[in-house]
Scaffold this motif. Structure first.
Motif, mmCIF file in Angstrom:
data_model
loop_
_atom_site.group_PDB
_atom_site.id
_atom_site.type_symbol
_atom_site.label_atom_id
_atom_site.label_comp_id
_atom_site.label_asym_id
_atom_site.label_seq_id
_atom_site.Cartn_x
_atom_site.Cartn_y
_atom_site.Cartn_z
ATOM 1 N N ALA A 1 0.761 -1.139 0.072
ATOM 2 C CA ALA A 1 0.008 -0.022 -0.006
ATOM 3 C C ALA A 1 0.925 1.211 -0.054
ATOM 4 O O ALA A 1 0.504 2.464 -0.555
ATOM 5 N N LEU A 2 2.029 1.195 0.838
ATOM 6 C CA LEU A 2 2.895 2.459 0.741
ATOM 7 C C LEU A 2 3.547 2.589 -0.412
ATOM 8 O O LEU A 2 3.574 3.874 -1.121
ATOM 9 N N ALA A 3 4.039 1.437 -1.143
ATOM 10 C CA ALA A 3 4.589 1.512 -2.481
ATOM 11 C C ALA A 3 3.542 2.084 -3.701
ATOM 12 O O ALA A 3 4.127 3.019 -4.169
ATOM 13 N N VAL A 4 2.343 1.586 -3.534
ATOM 14 C CA VAL A 4 1.584 2.185 -4.423
ATOM 15 C C VAL A 4 1.353 3.921 -4.102
ATOM 16 O O VAL A 4 1.309 4.808 -5.064
ATOM 17 N N SER A 5 1.132 3.990 -2.858
ATOM 18 C CA SER A 5 0.814 5.524 -2.447
ATOM 19 C C SER A 5 1.978 6.439 -2.753
ATOM 20 O O SER A 5 1.894 7.563 -3.096
ATOM 21 N N ASN A 6 3.330 5.822 -2.605
ATOM 22 C CA ASN A 6 4.351 6.836 -2.982
ATOM 23 C C ASN A 6 4.341 6.942 -4.522
ATOM 24 O O ASN A 6 4.621 7.792 -4.804
ATOM 25 N N ALA A 7 3.983 6.054 -5.135
ATOM 26 C CA ALA A 7 4.115 6.077 -6.685
ATOM 27 C C ALA A 7 2.992 7.283 -7.063
ATOM 28 O O ALA A 7 3.305 8.023 -7.956
ATOM 29 N N VAL A 8 1.922 7.100 -6.517
ATOM 30 C CA VAL A 8 0.730 8.134 -6.916
ATOM 31 C C VAL A 8 1.260 9.393 -6.404
ATOM 32 O O VAL A 8 1.035 10.483 -7.244
ATOM 33 N N THR A 9 1.639 9.655 -5.190
ATOM 34 C CA THR A 9 2.145 10.910 -4.858
ATOM 35 C C THR A 9 3.164 11.338 -5.257
ATOM 36 O O THR A 9 3.208 12.776 -5.426
ATOM 37 N N SER A 10 4.070 10.861 -5.780
ATOM 38 C CA SER A 10 5.124 11.305 -6.397
ATOM 39 C C SER A 10 4.653 11.872 -7.870
ATOM 40 O O SER A 10 5.350 12.884 -8.107
ATOM 41 N N THR A 11 3.819 11.278 -8.409
ATOM 42 C CA THR A 11 3.429 11.818 -9.605
ATOM 43 C C THR A 11 2.670 13.076 -9.416
ATOM 44 O O THR A 11 2.879 14.060 -10.102
ATOM 45 N N ALA A 12 1.959 12.963 -8.255
ATOM 46 C CA ALA A 12 1.094 14.508 -8.150
ATOM 47 C C ALA A 12 1.998 15.492 -7.818
ATOM 48 O O ALA A 12 1.931 16.665 -8.167
#
Lengths: 78, 622
Positions: B241-252
């Motif tokens: 979940a953290l890996a997914v979140s990091n990928a999403v928020t890095s894009t943002a």
């Protein structure tokens, strides 16, 4: 720190409520943040904080602080 | 790695979100859920500058359980997320005019999809699907995804991030899969490549976020939690979940935070092990053995960042000759003089050198990332230049190559030709400077210098083929920018599509090279005789060459031909654009009481083409 105190701080941080909102008799239906999503979060947090690998069948049974404390005792958490 | 209580206390001493993020990443630490929540609150207490971002989530599995991880990871990227989850399922209802999702007006929309929900054939083991049937299934699958994305793209203005959940099980054929003609892995990677290509060509602001990359990073068993999947339809472990979140928020973050542009590098114990002034060219660690090979790898990663469009600069305390010897003569040195856009190799305090580098490059210090191994230098820069992001190089060589991996501001969402050639452009700029100095010494004027450059400006109008670069200019230009309005590619595509809006850009060529596209102006008309200058900006790279006047002149002439009789404009002051505060009055605009400017185009033009030391071509429209 007693097991309850540790559990209290973990639950408070997980549900983002003040520590004193969690007492030794708290149950799922009495705390607003402890809804079905909050419950999964608490189970995940318990595993992480107490180094457990829980059976998903136990999740539903652990719906109060006394039930969790009893479970932790049976898992020899101190 | 888990974070012990003692380590966690140390973490709470770190004083900024970005440094907490780097601290965690460099030590491969994964916080527990209560730790993540506590850290997020800590960051909220430390920094009141978190940028608010609205996130929409369209999902075919439980997505609400991601929230604490998304919020935590967002805080690490200095973002404050407001999350809206659309109702469960991929119906097109989410894309209807008054849906909850559309009303949330998300800056970023995350699509969490599964193959099974997109095509019924995937509800059975793929190994059983005949090769002959695959093309048809693929077409239908692509069609469904494309349709969903198109419907959302039509109603939502922000970035769309599309994800498709990988299979939690290894391929049906097991280890033989890679060898099999009917390989599932091969099929899936072809499907993804095809989707990515269609997203790139058919849409603006749509990206495929490949979860397989995350699975590769942390491993399938660490990514998926079968218990939560079967009991709650939530596929991820906390780490997943953290890996997914990091990928999403890095894009943002890469879309919404100030972009990093410059990586300022120390040399000793950063680019190589040891101290060149003491250990000599044969004594420093750089080469094929441990620890030198870690430094070689770090240099390769830096070179790849340079190729992604970031400028590398040297900021080191050394004797220039010692350092130059390594750059020129060391057989394993990857980064050479030509890879550095500028150098400060001296014994002055590093904050002073960073300030002078920023001046030379004409870039703000908030676009700098400072990389150094020394506690002393890092804290000196942190202390005196708060806008610079400091990344301390780890003391263990094996951890050095990955030390910039967690810096979200180094992520990019598009790659333009200008990015690839940026360092060369700065080197051309240095050559121009020496020509100017030589001419000034010989007693020539600045006009002689400008004429000697043989500048040629090409003005383009409403050109969709340069959308990435045009959007990038609105995102990155802070100083020579009248209104500092930021536009996504999607926004600009809409403006170009609007018949009353004119989007002009220019590129500038001279004896030393081609600057690429460096200026943008957007004129909003109302089909009548009045028009409004919505945006007028220019990259600092070409300041001081009268390009802005020549560009404005060309636009005014073109507007006159289009029948526009009056142009109004405004200057919106920011902390950074004082450079253009008198641009409007200087160029003939009458400033009204409310501070805006008006220019009548009814008479004959103020200038002729010959007034500028530049040959102008255009505007060429598509």
């Amino acid at each position: 720190m007693s097991v309850f105190e540790k559990l209290q701080s973990i639950m408070a941080a997980t549900l983002e409520v003040p520590a004193n909102a969690i007492s030794e008799s708290s149950a799922m239906d009495a705390i607003e943040e402890w809804d079905s999503l909050g419950h999964v979060h608490i189970m995940v947090a318990l595993e992480q904080a107490f180094d457990l690998y829980m059976d998903v069948d136990d999740f539903a049974k652990l719906d109060s602080v006394p039930a969790i404390l009893q479970y932790l005792e049976s898992e020899s958490v101190s | 790695m888990k974070i012990s209580d003692a380590q966690f206390d140390k973490l709470l001493d770190v004083q900024s979100a970005q440094e907490i993020k780097i601290f965690l990443a460099q030590r491969k630490m994964v916080p527990s859920l209560p730790q993540a929540n506590t850290l997020r609150q800590h960051i909220g207490d430390l920094q009141n500058n978190l940028k608010k971002i609205r996130l929409g989530v369209v999902h075919t599995y439980t997505s609400e359980l991601l929230d604490p991880w998304l919020l935590f990871s967002a805080a690490l990227n200095e973002l404050d997320l407001d999350i809206y989850h659309a109702p469960y399922g991929v119906t097109l209802q989410a894309a209807e005019a008054n849906s909850g999702l559309v009303n949330h007006s998300p800056d970023v929309t995350l699509l969490l999809l599964t193959k099974e929900d997109l095509h019924p054939a995937f509800q059975r083991p793929p190994a059983g699907i005949k090769l002959a049937d695959r093309q048809e299934i693929d077409n239908q699958f692509q069609h469904t995804v494309h349709g969903l994305v198109a419907a959302l793209r039509d109603k939502l203005t922000g970035q769309l991030i599309v994800t498709i959940l990988p299979s939690p099980a290894s391929p049906g054929l097991g280890m033989y899969d890679d060898m099999a003609e009917s390989s599932e892995t091969l099929w899936w990677s072809q499907t993804k490549a095809c989707l990515a290509k269609r997203f790139r060509t058919d849409f603006r602001g749509v990206g495929l976020l490949d979860f397989d990359q995350l699975v590769m990073q942390i491993g399938r068993d660490s990514f998926f939690d079968s218990r939560l999947w079967y009991s709650s339809t939530f596929p991820f472990t906390s780490e997943g979940a953290l890996a997914v979140s990091n990928a999403v928020t890095s894009t943002a973050a890469s879309l919404h935070l100030t972009k990093a542009k410059v990586i300022a590098l120390d040399a000793d114990n950063t680019l190589w092990g040891g101290v060149i002034g003491e250990d000599g060219i044969n004594g420093i660690a750089l080469g094929k053995e441990y620890p030198g090979r870690a430094f070689v790898d770090f240099q390769k990663r830096l070179l790849s960042l340079q190729q992604r469009g970031f400028l590398l600069v040297l900021c080191s305390k050394n004797n220039p000759d010692d350092l130059n010897e390594v750059l020129v003569d060391h057989p394993h040195q990857v980064l050479k003089n030509e890879h550095f856009a500028a150098q400060r190799v001296n014994w002055l305090p590093k904050p002073d050198n960073l300030i002078s580098l920023a001046e030379e490059l004409n870039l703000g210090l908030d676009s700098f990332i400072f990389v150094d191994d020394s506690d002393h230098e890092c804290s000196a820069v942190r202390h005196s230049l708060k806008e610079v992001l400091v990344v301390q190089v780890p003391s263990r060589p094996a951890e050095i190559p990955g030390c910039l991996d967690a810096v979200a501001r180094l992520e990019i969402t598009a790659l333009t030709t200008e990015d690839l050639e940026k360092t060369a452009m700065y080197s051309q700029e240095r050559q121009r400077k020496s020509q100017l100095e030589a001419l000034t010494e010989a007693g020539s004027s600045i006009d002689d210098y400008l004429l000697s450059l043989n500048m040629k400006m090409t003005v383009g109008l409403n050109d969709l083929s340069h959308l990435s670069r045009l959007s990038q200019l609105t995102q990155k230009t802070n100083q020579f920018n009248l209104t500092t309005r930021r536009y996504s590619e999607q926004d600009l595509a809409e403006k170009i599509g609007d018949e009353n809006t004119f989007v002009y850009h220019f590129s500038l060529e001279d004896n030393f090279g081609d600057s690429g596209i460096v200026g943008l102006a957007i004129i909003e008309g109302d089909s009548g005789k009045r028009a409004q200058l919505d945006t007028f900006l220019m990259s600092c790279r070409v300041i001081g060459r009268q390009a802005e006047q020549a560009f404005l002149h060309t636009i005014l002439k073109d507007l006159q031909e289009k029948g526009v009789e009056a142009l109004s404009a405004e200057y919106i002051p920011t902390r950074k654009n004082v450079l253009v505060q008198s641009f409007l009055p200087d160029n003939g605009f009458n400033i009204t009481v409310d501070g805006s400017g008006d220019l009548s185009l009814a008479g004959s033009p103020i200038h002729t083409d010959n007034d500028f030391p530049i040959t102008i071509e255009g505007p060429l429209s598509q």
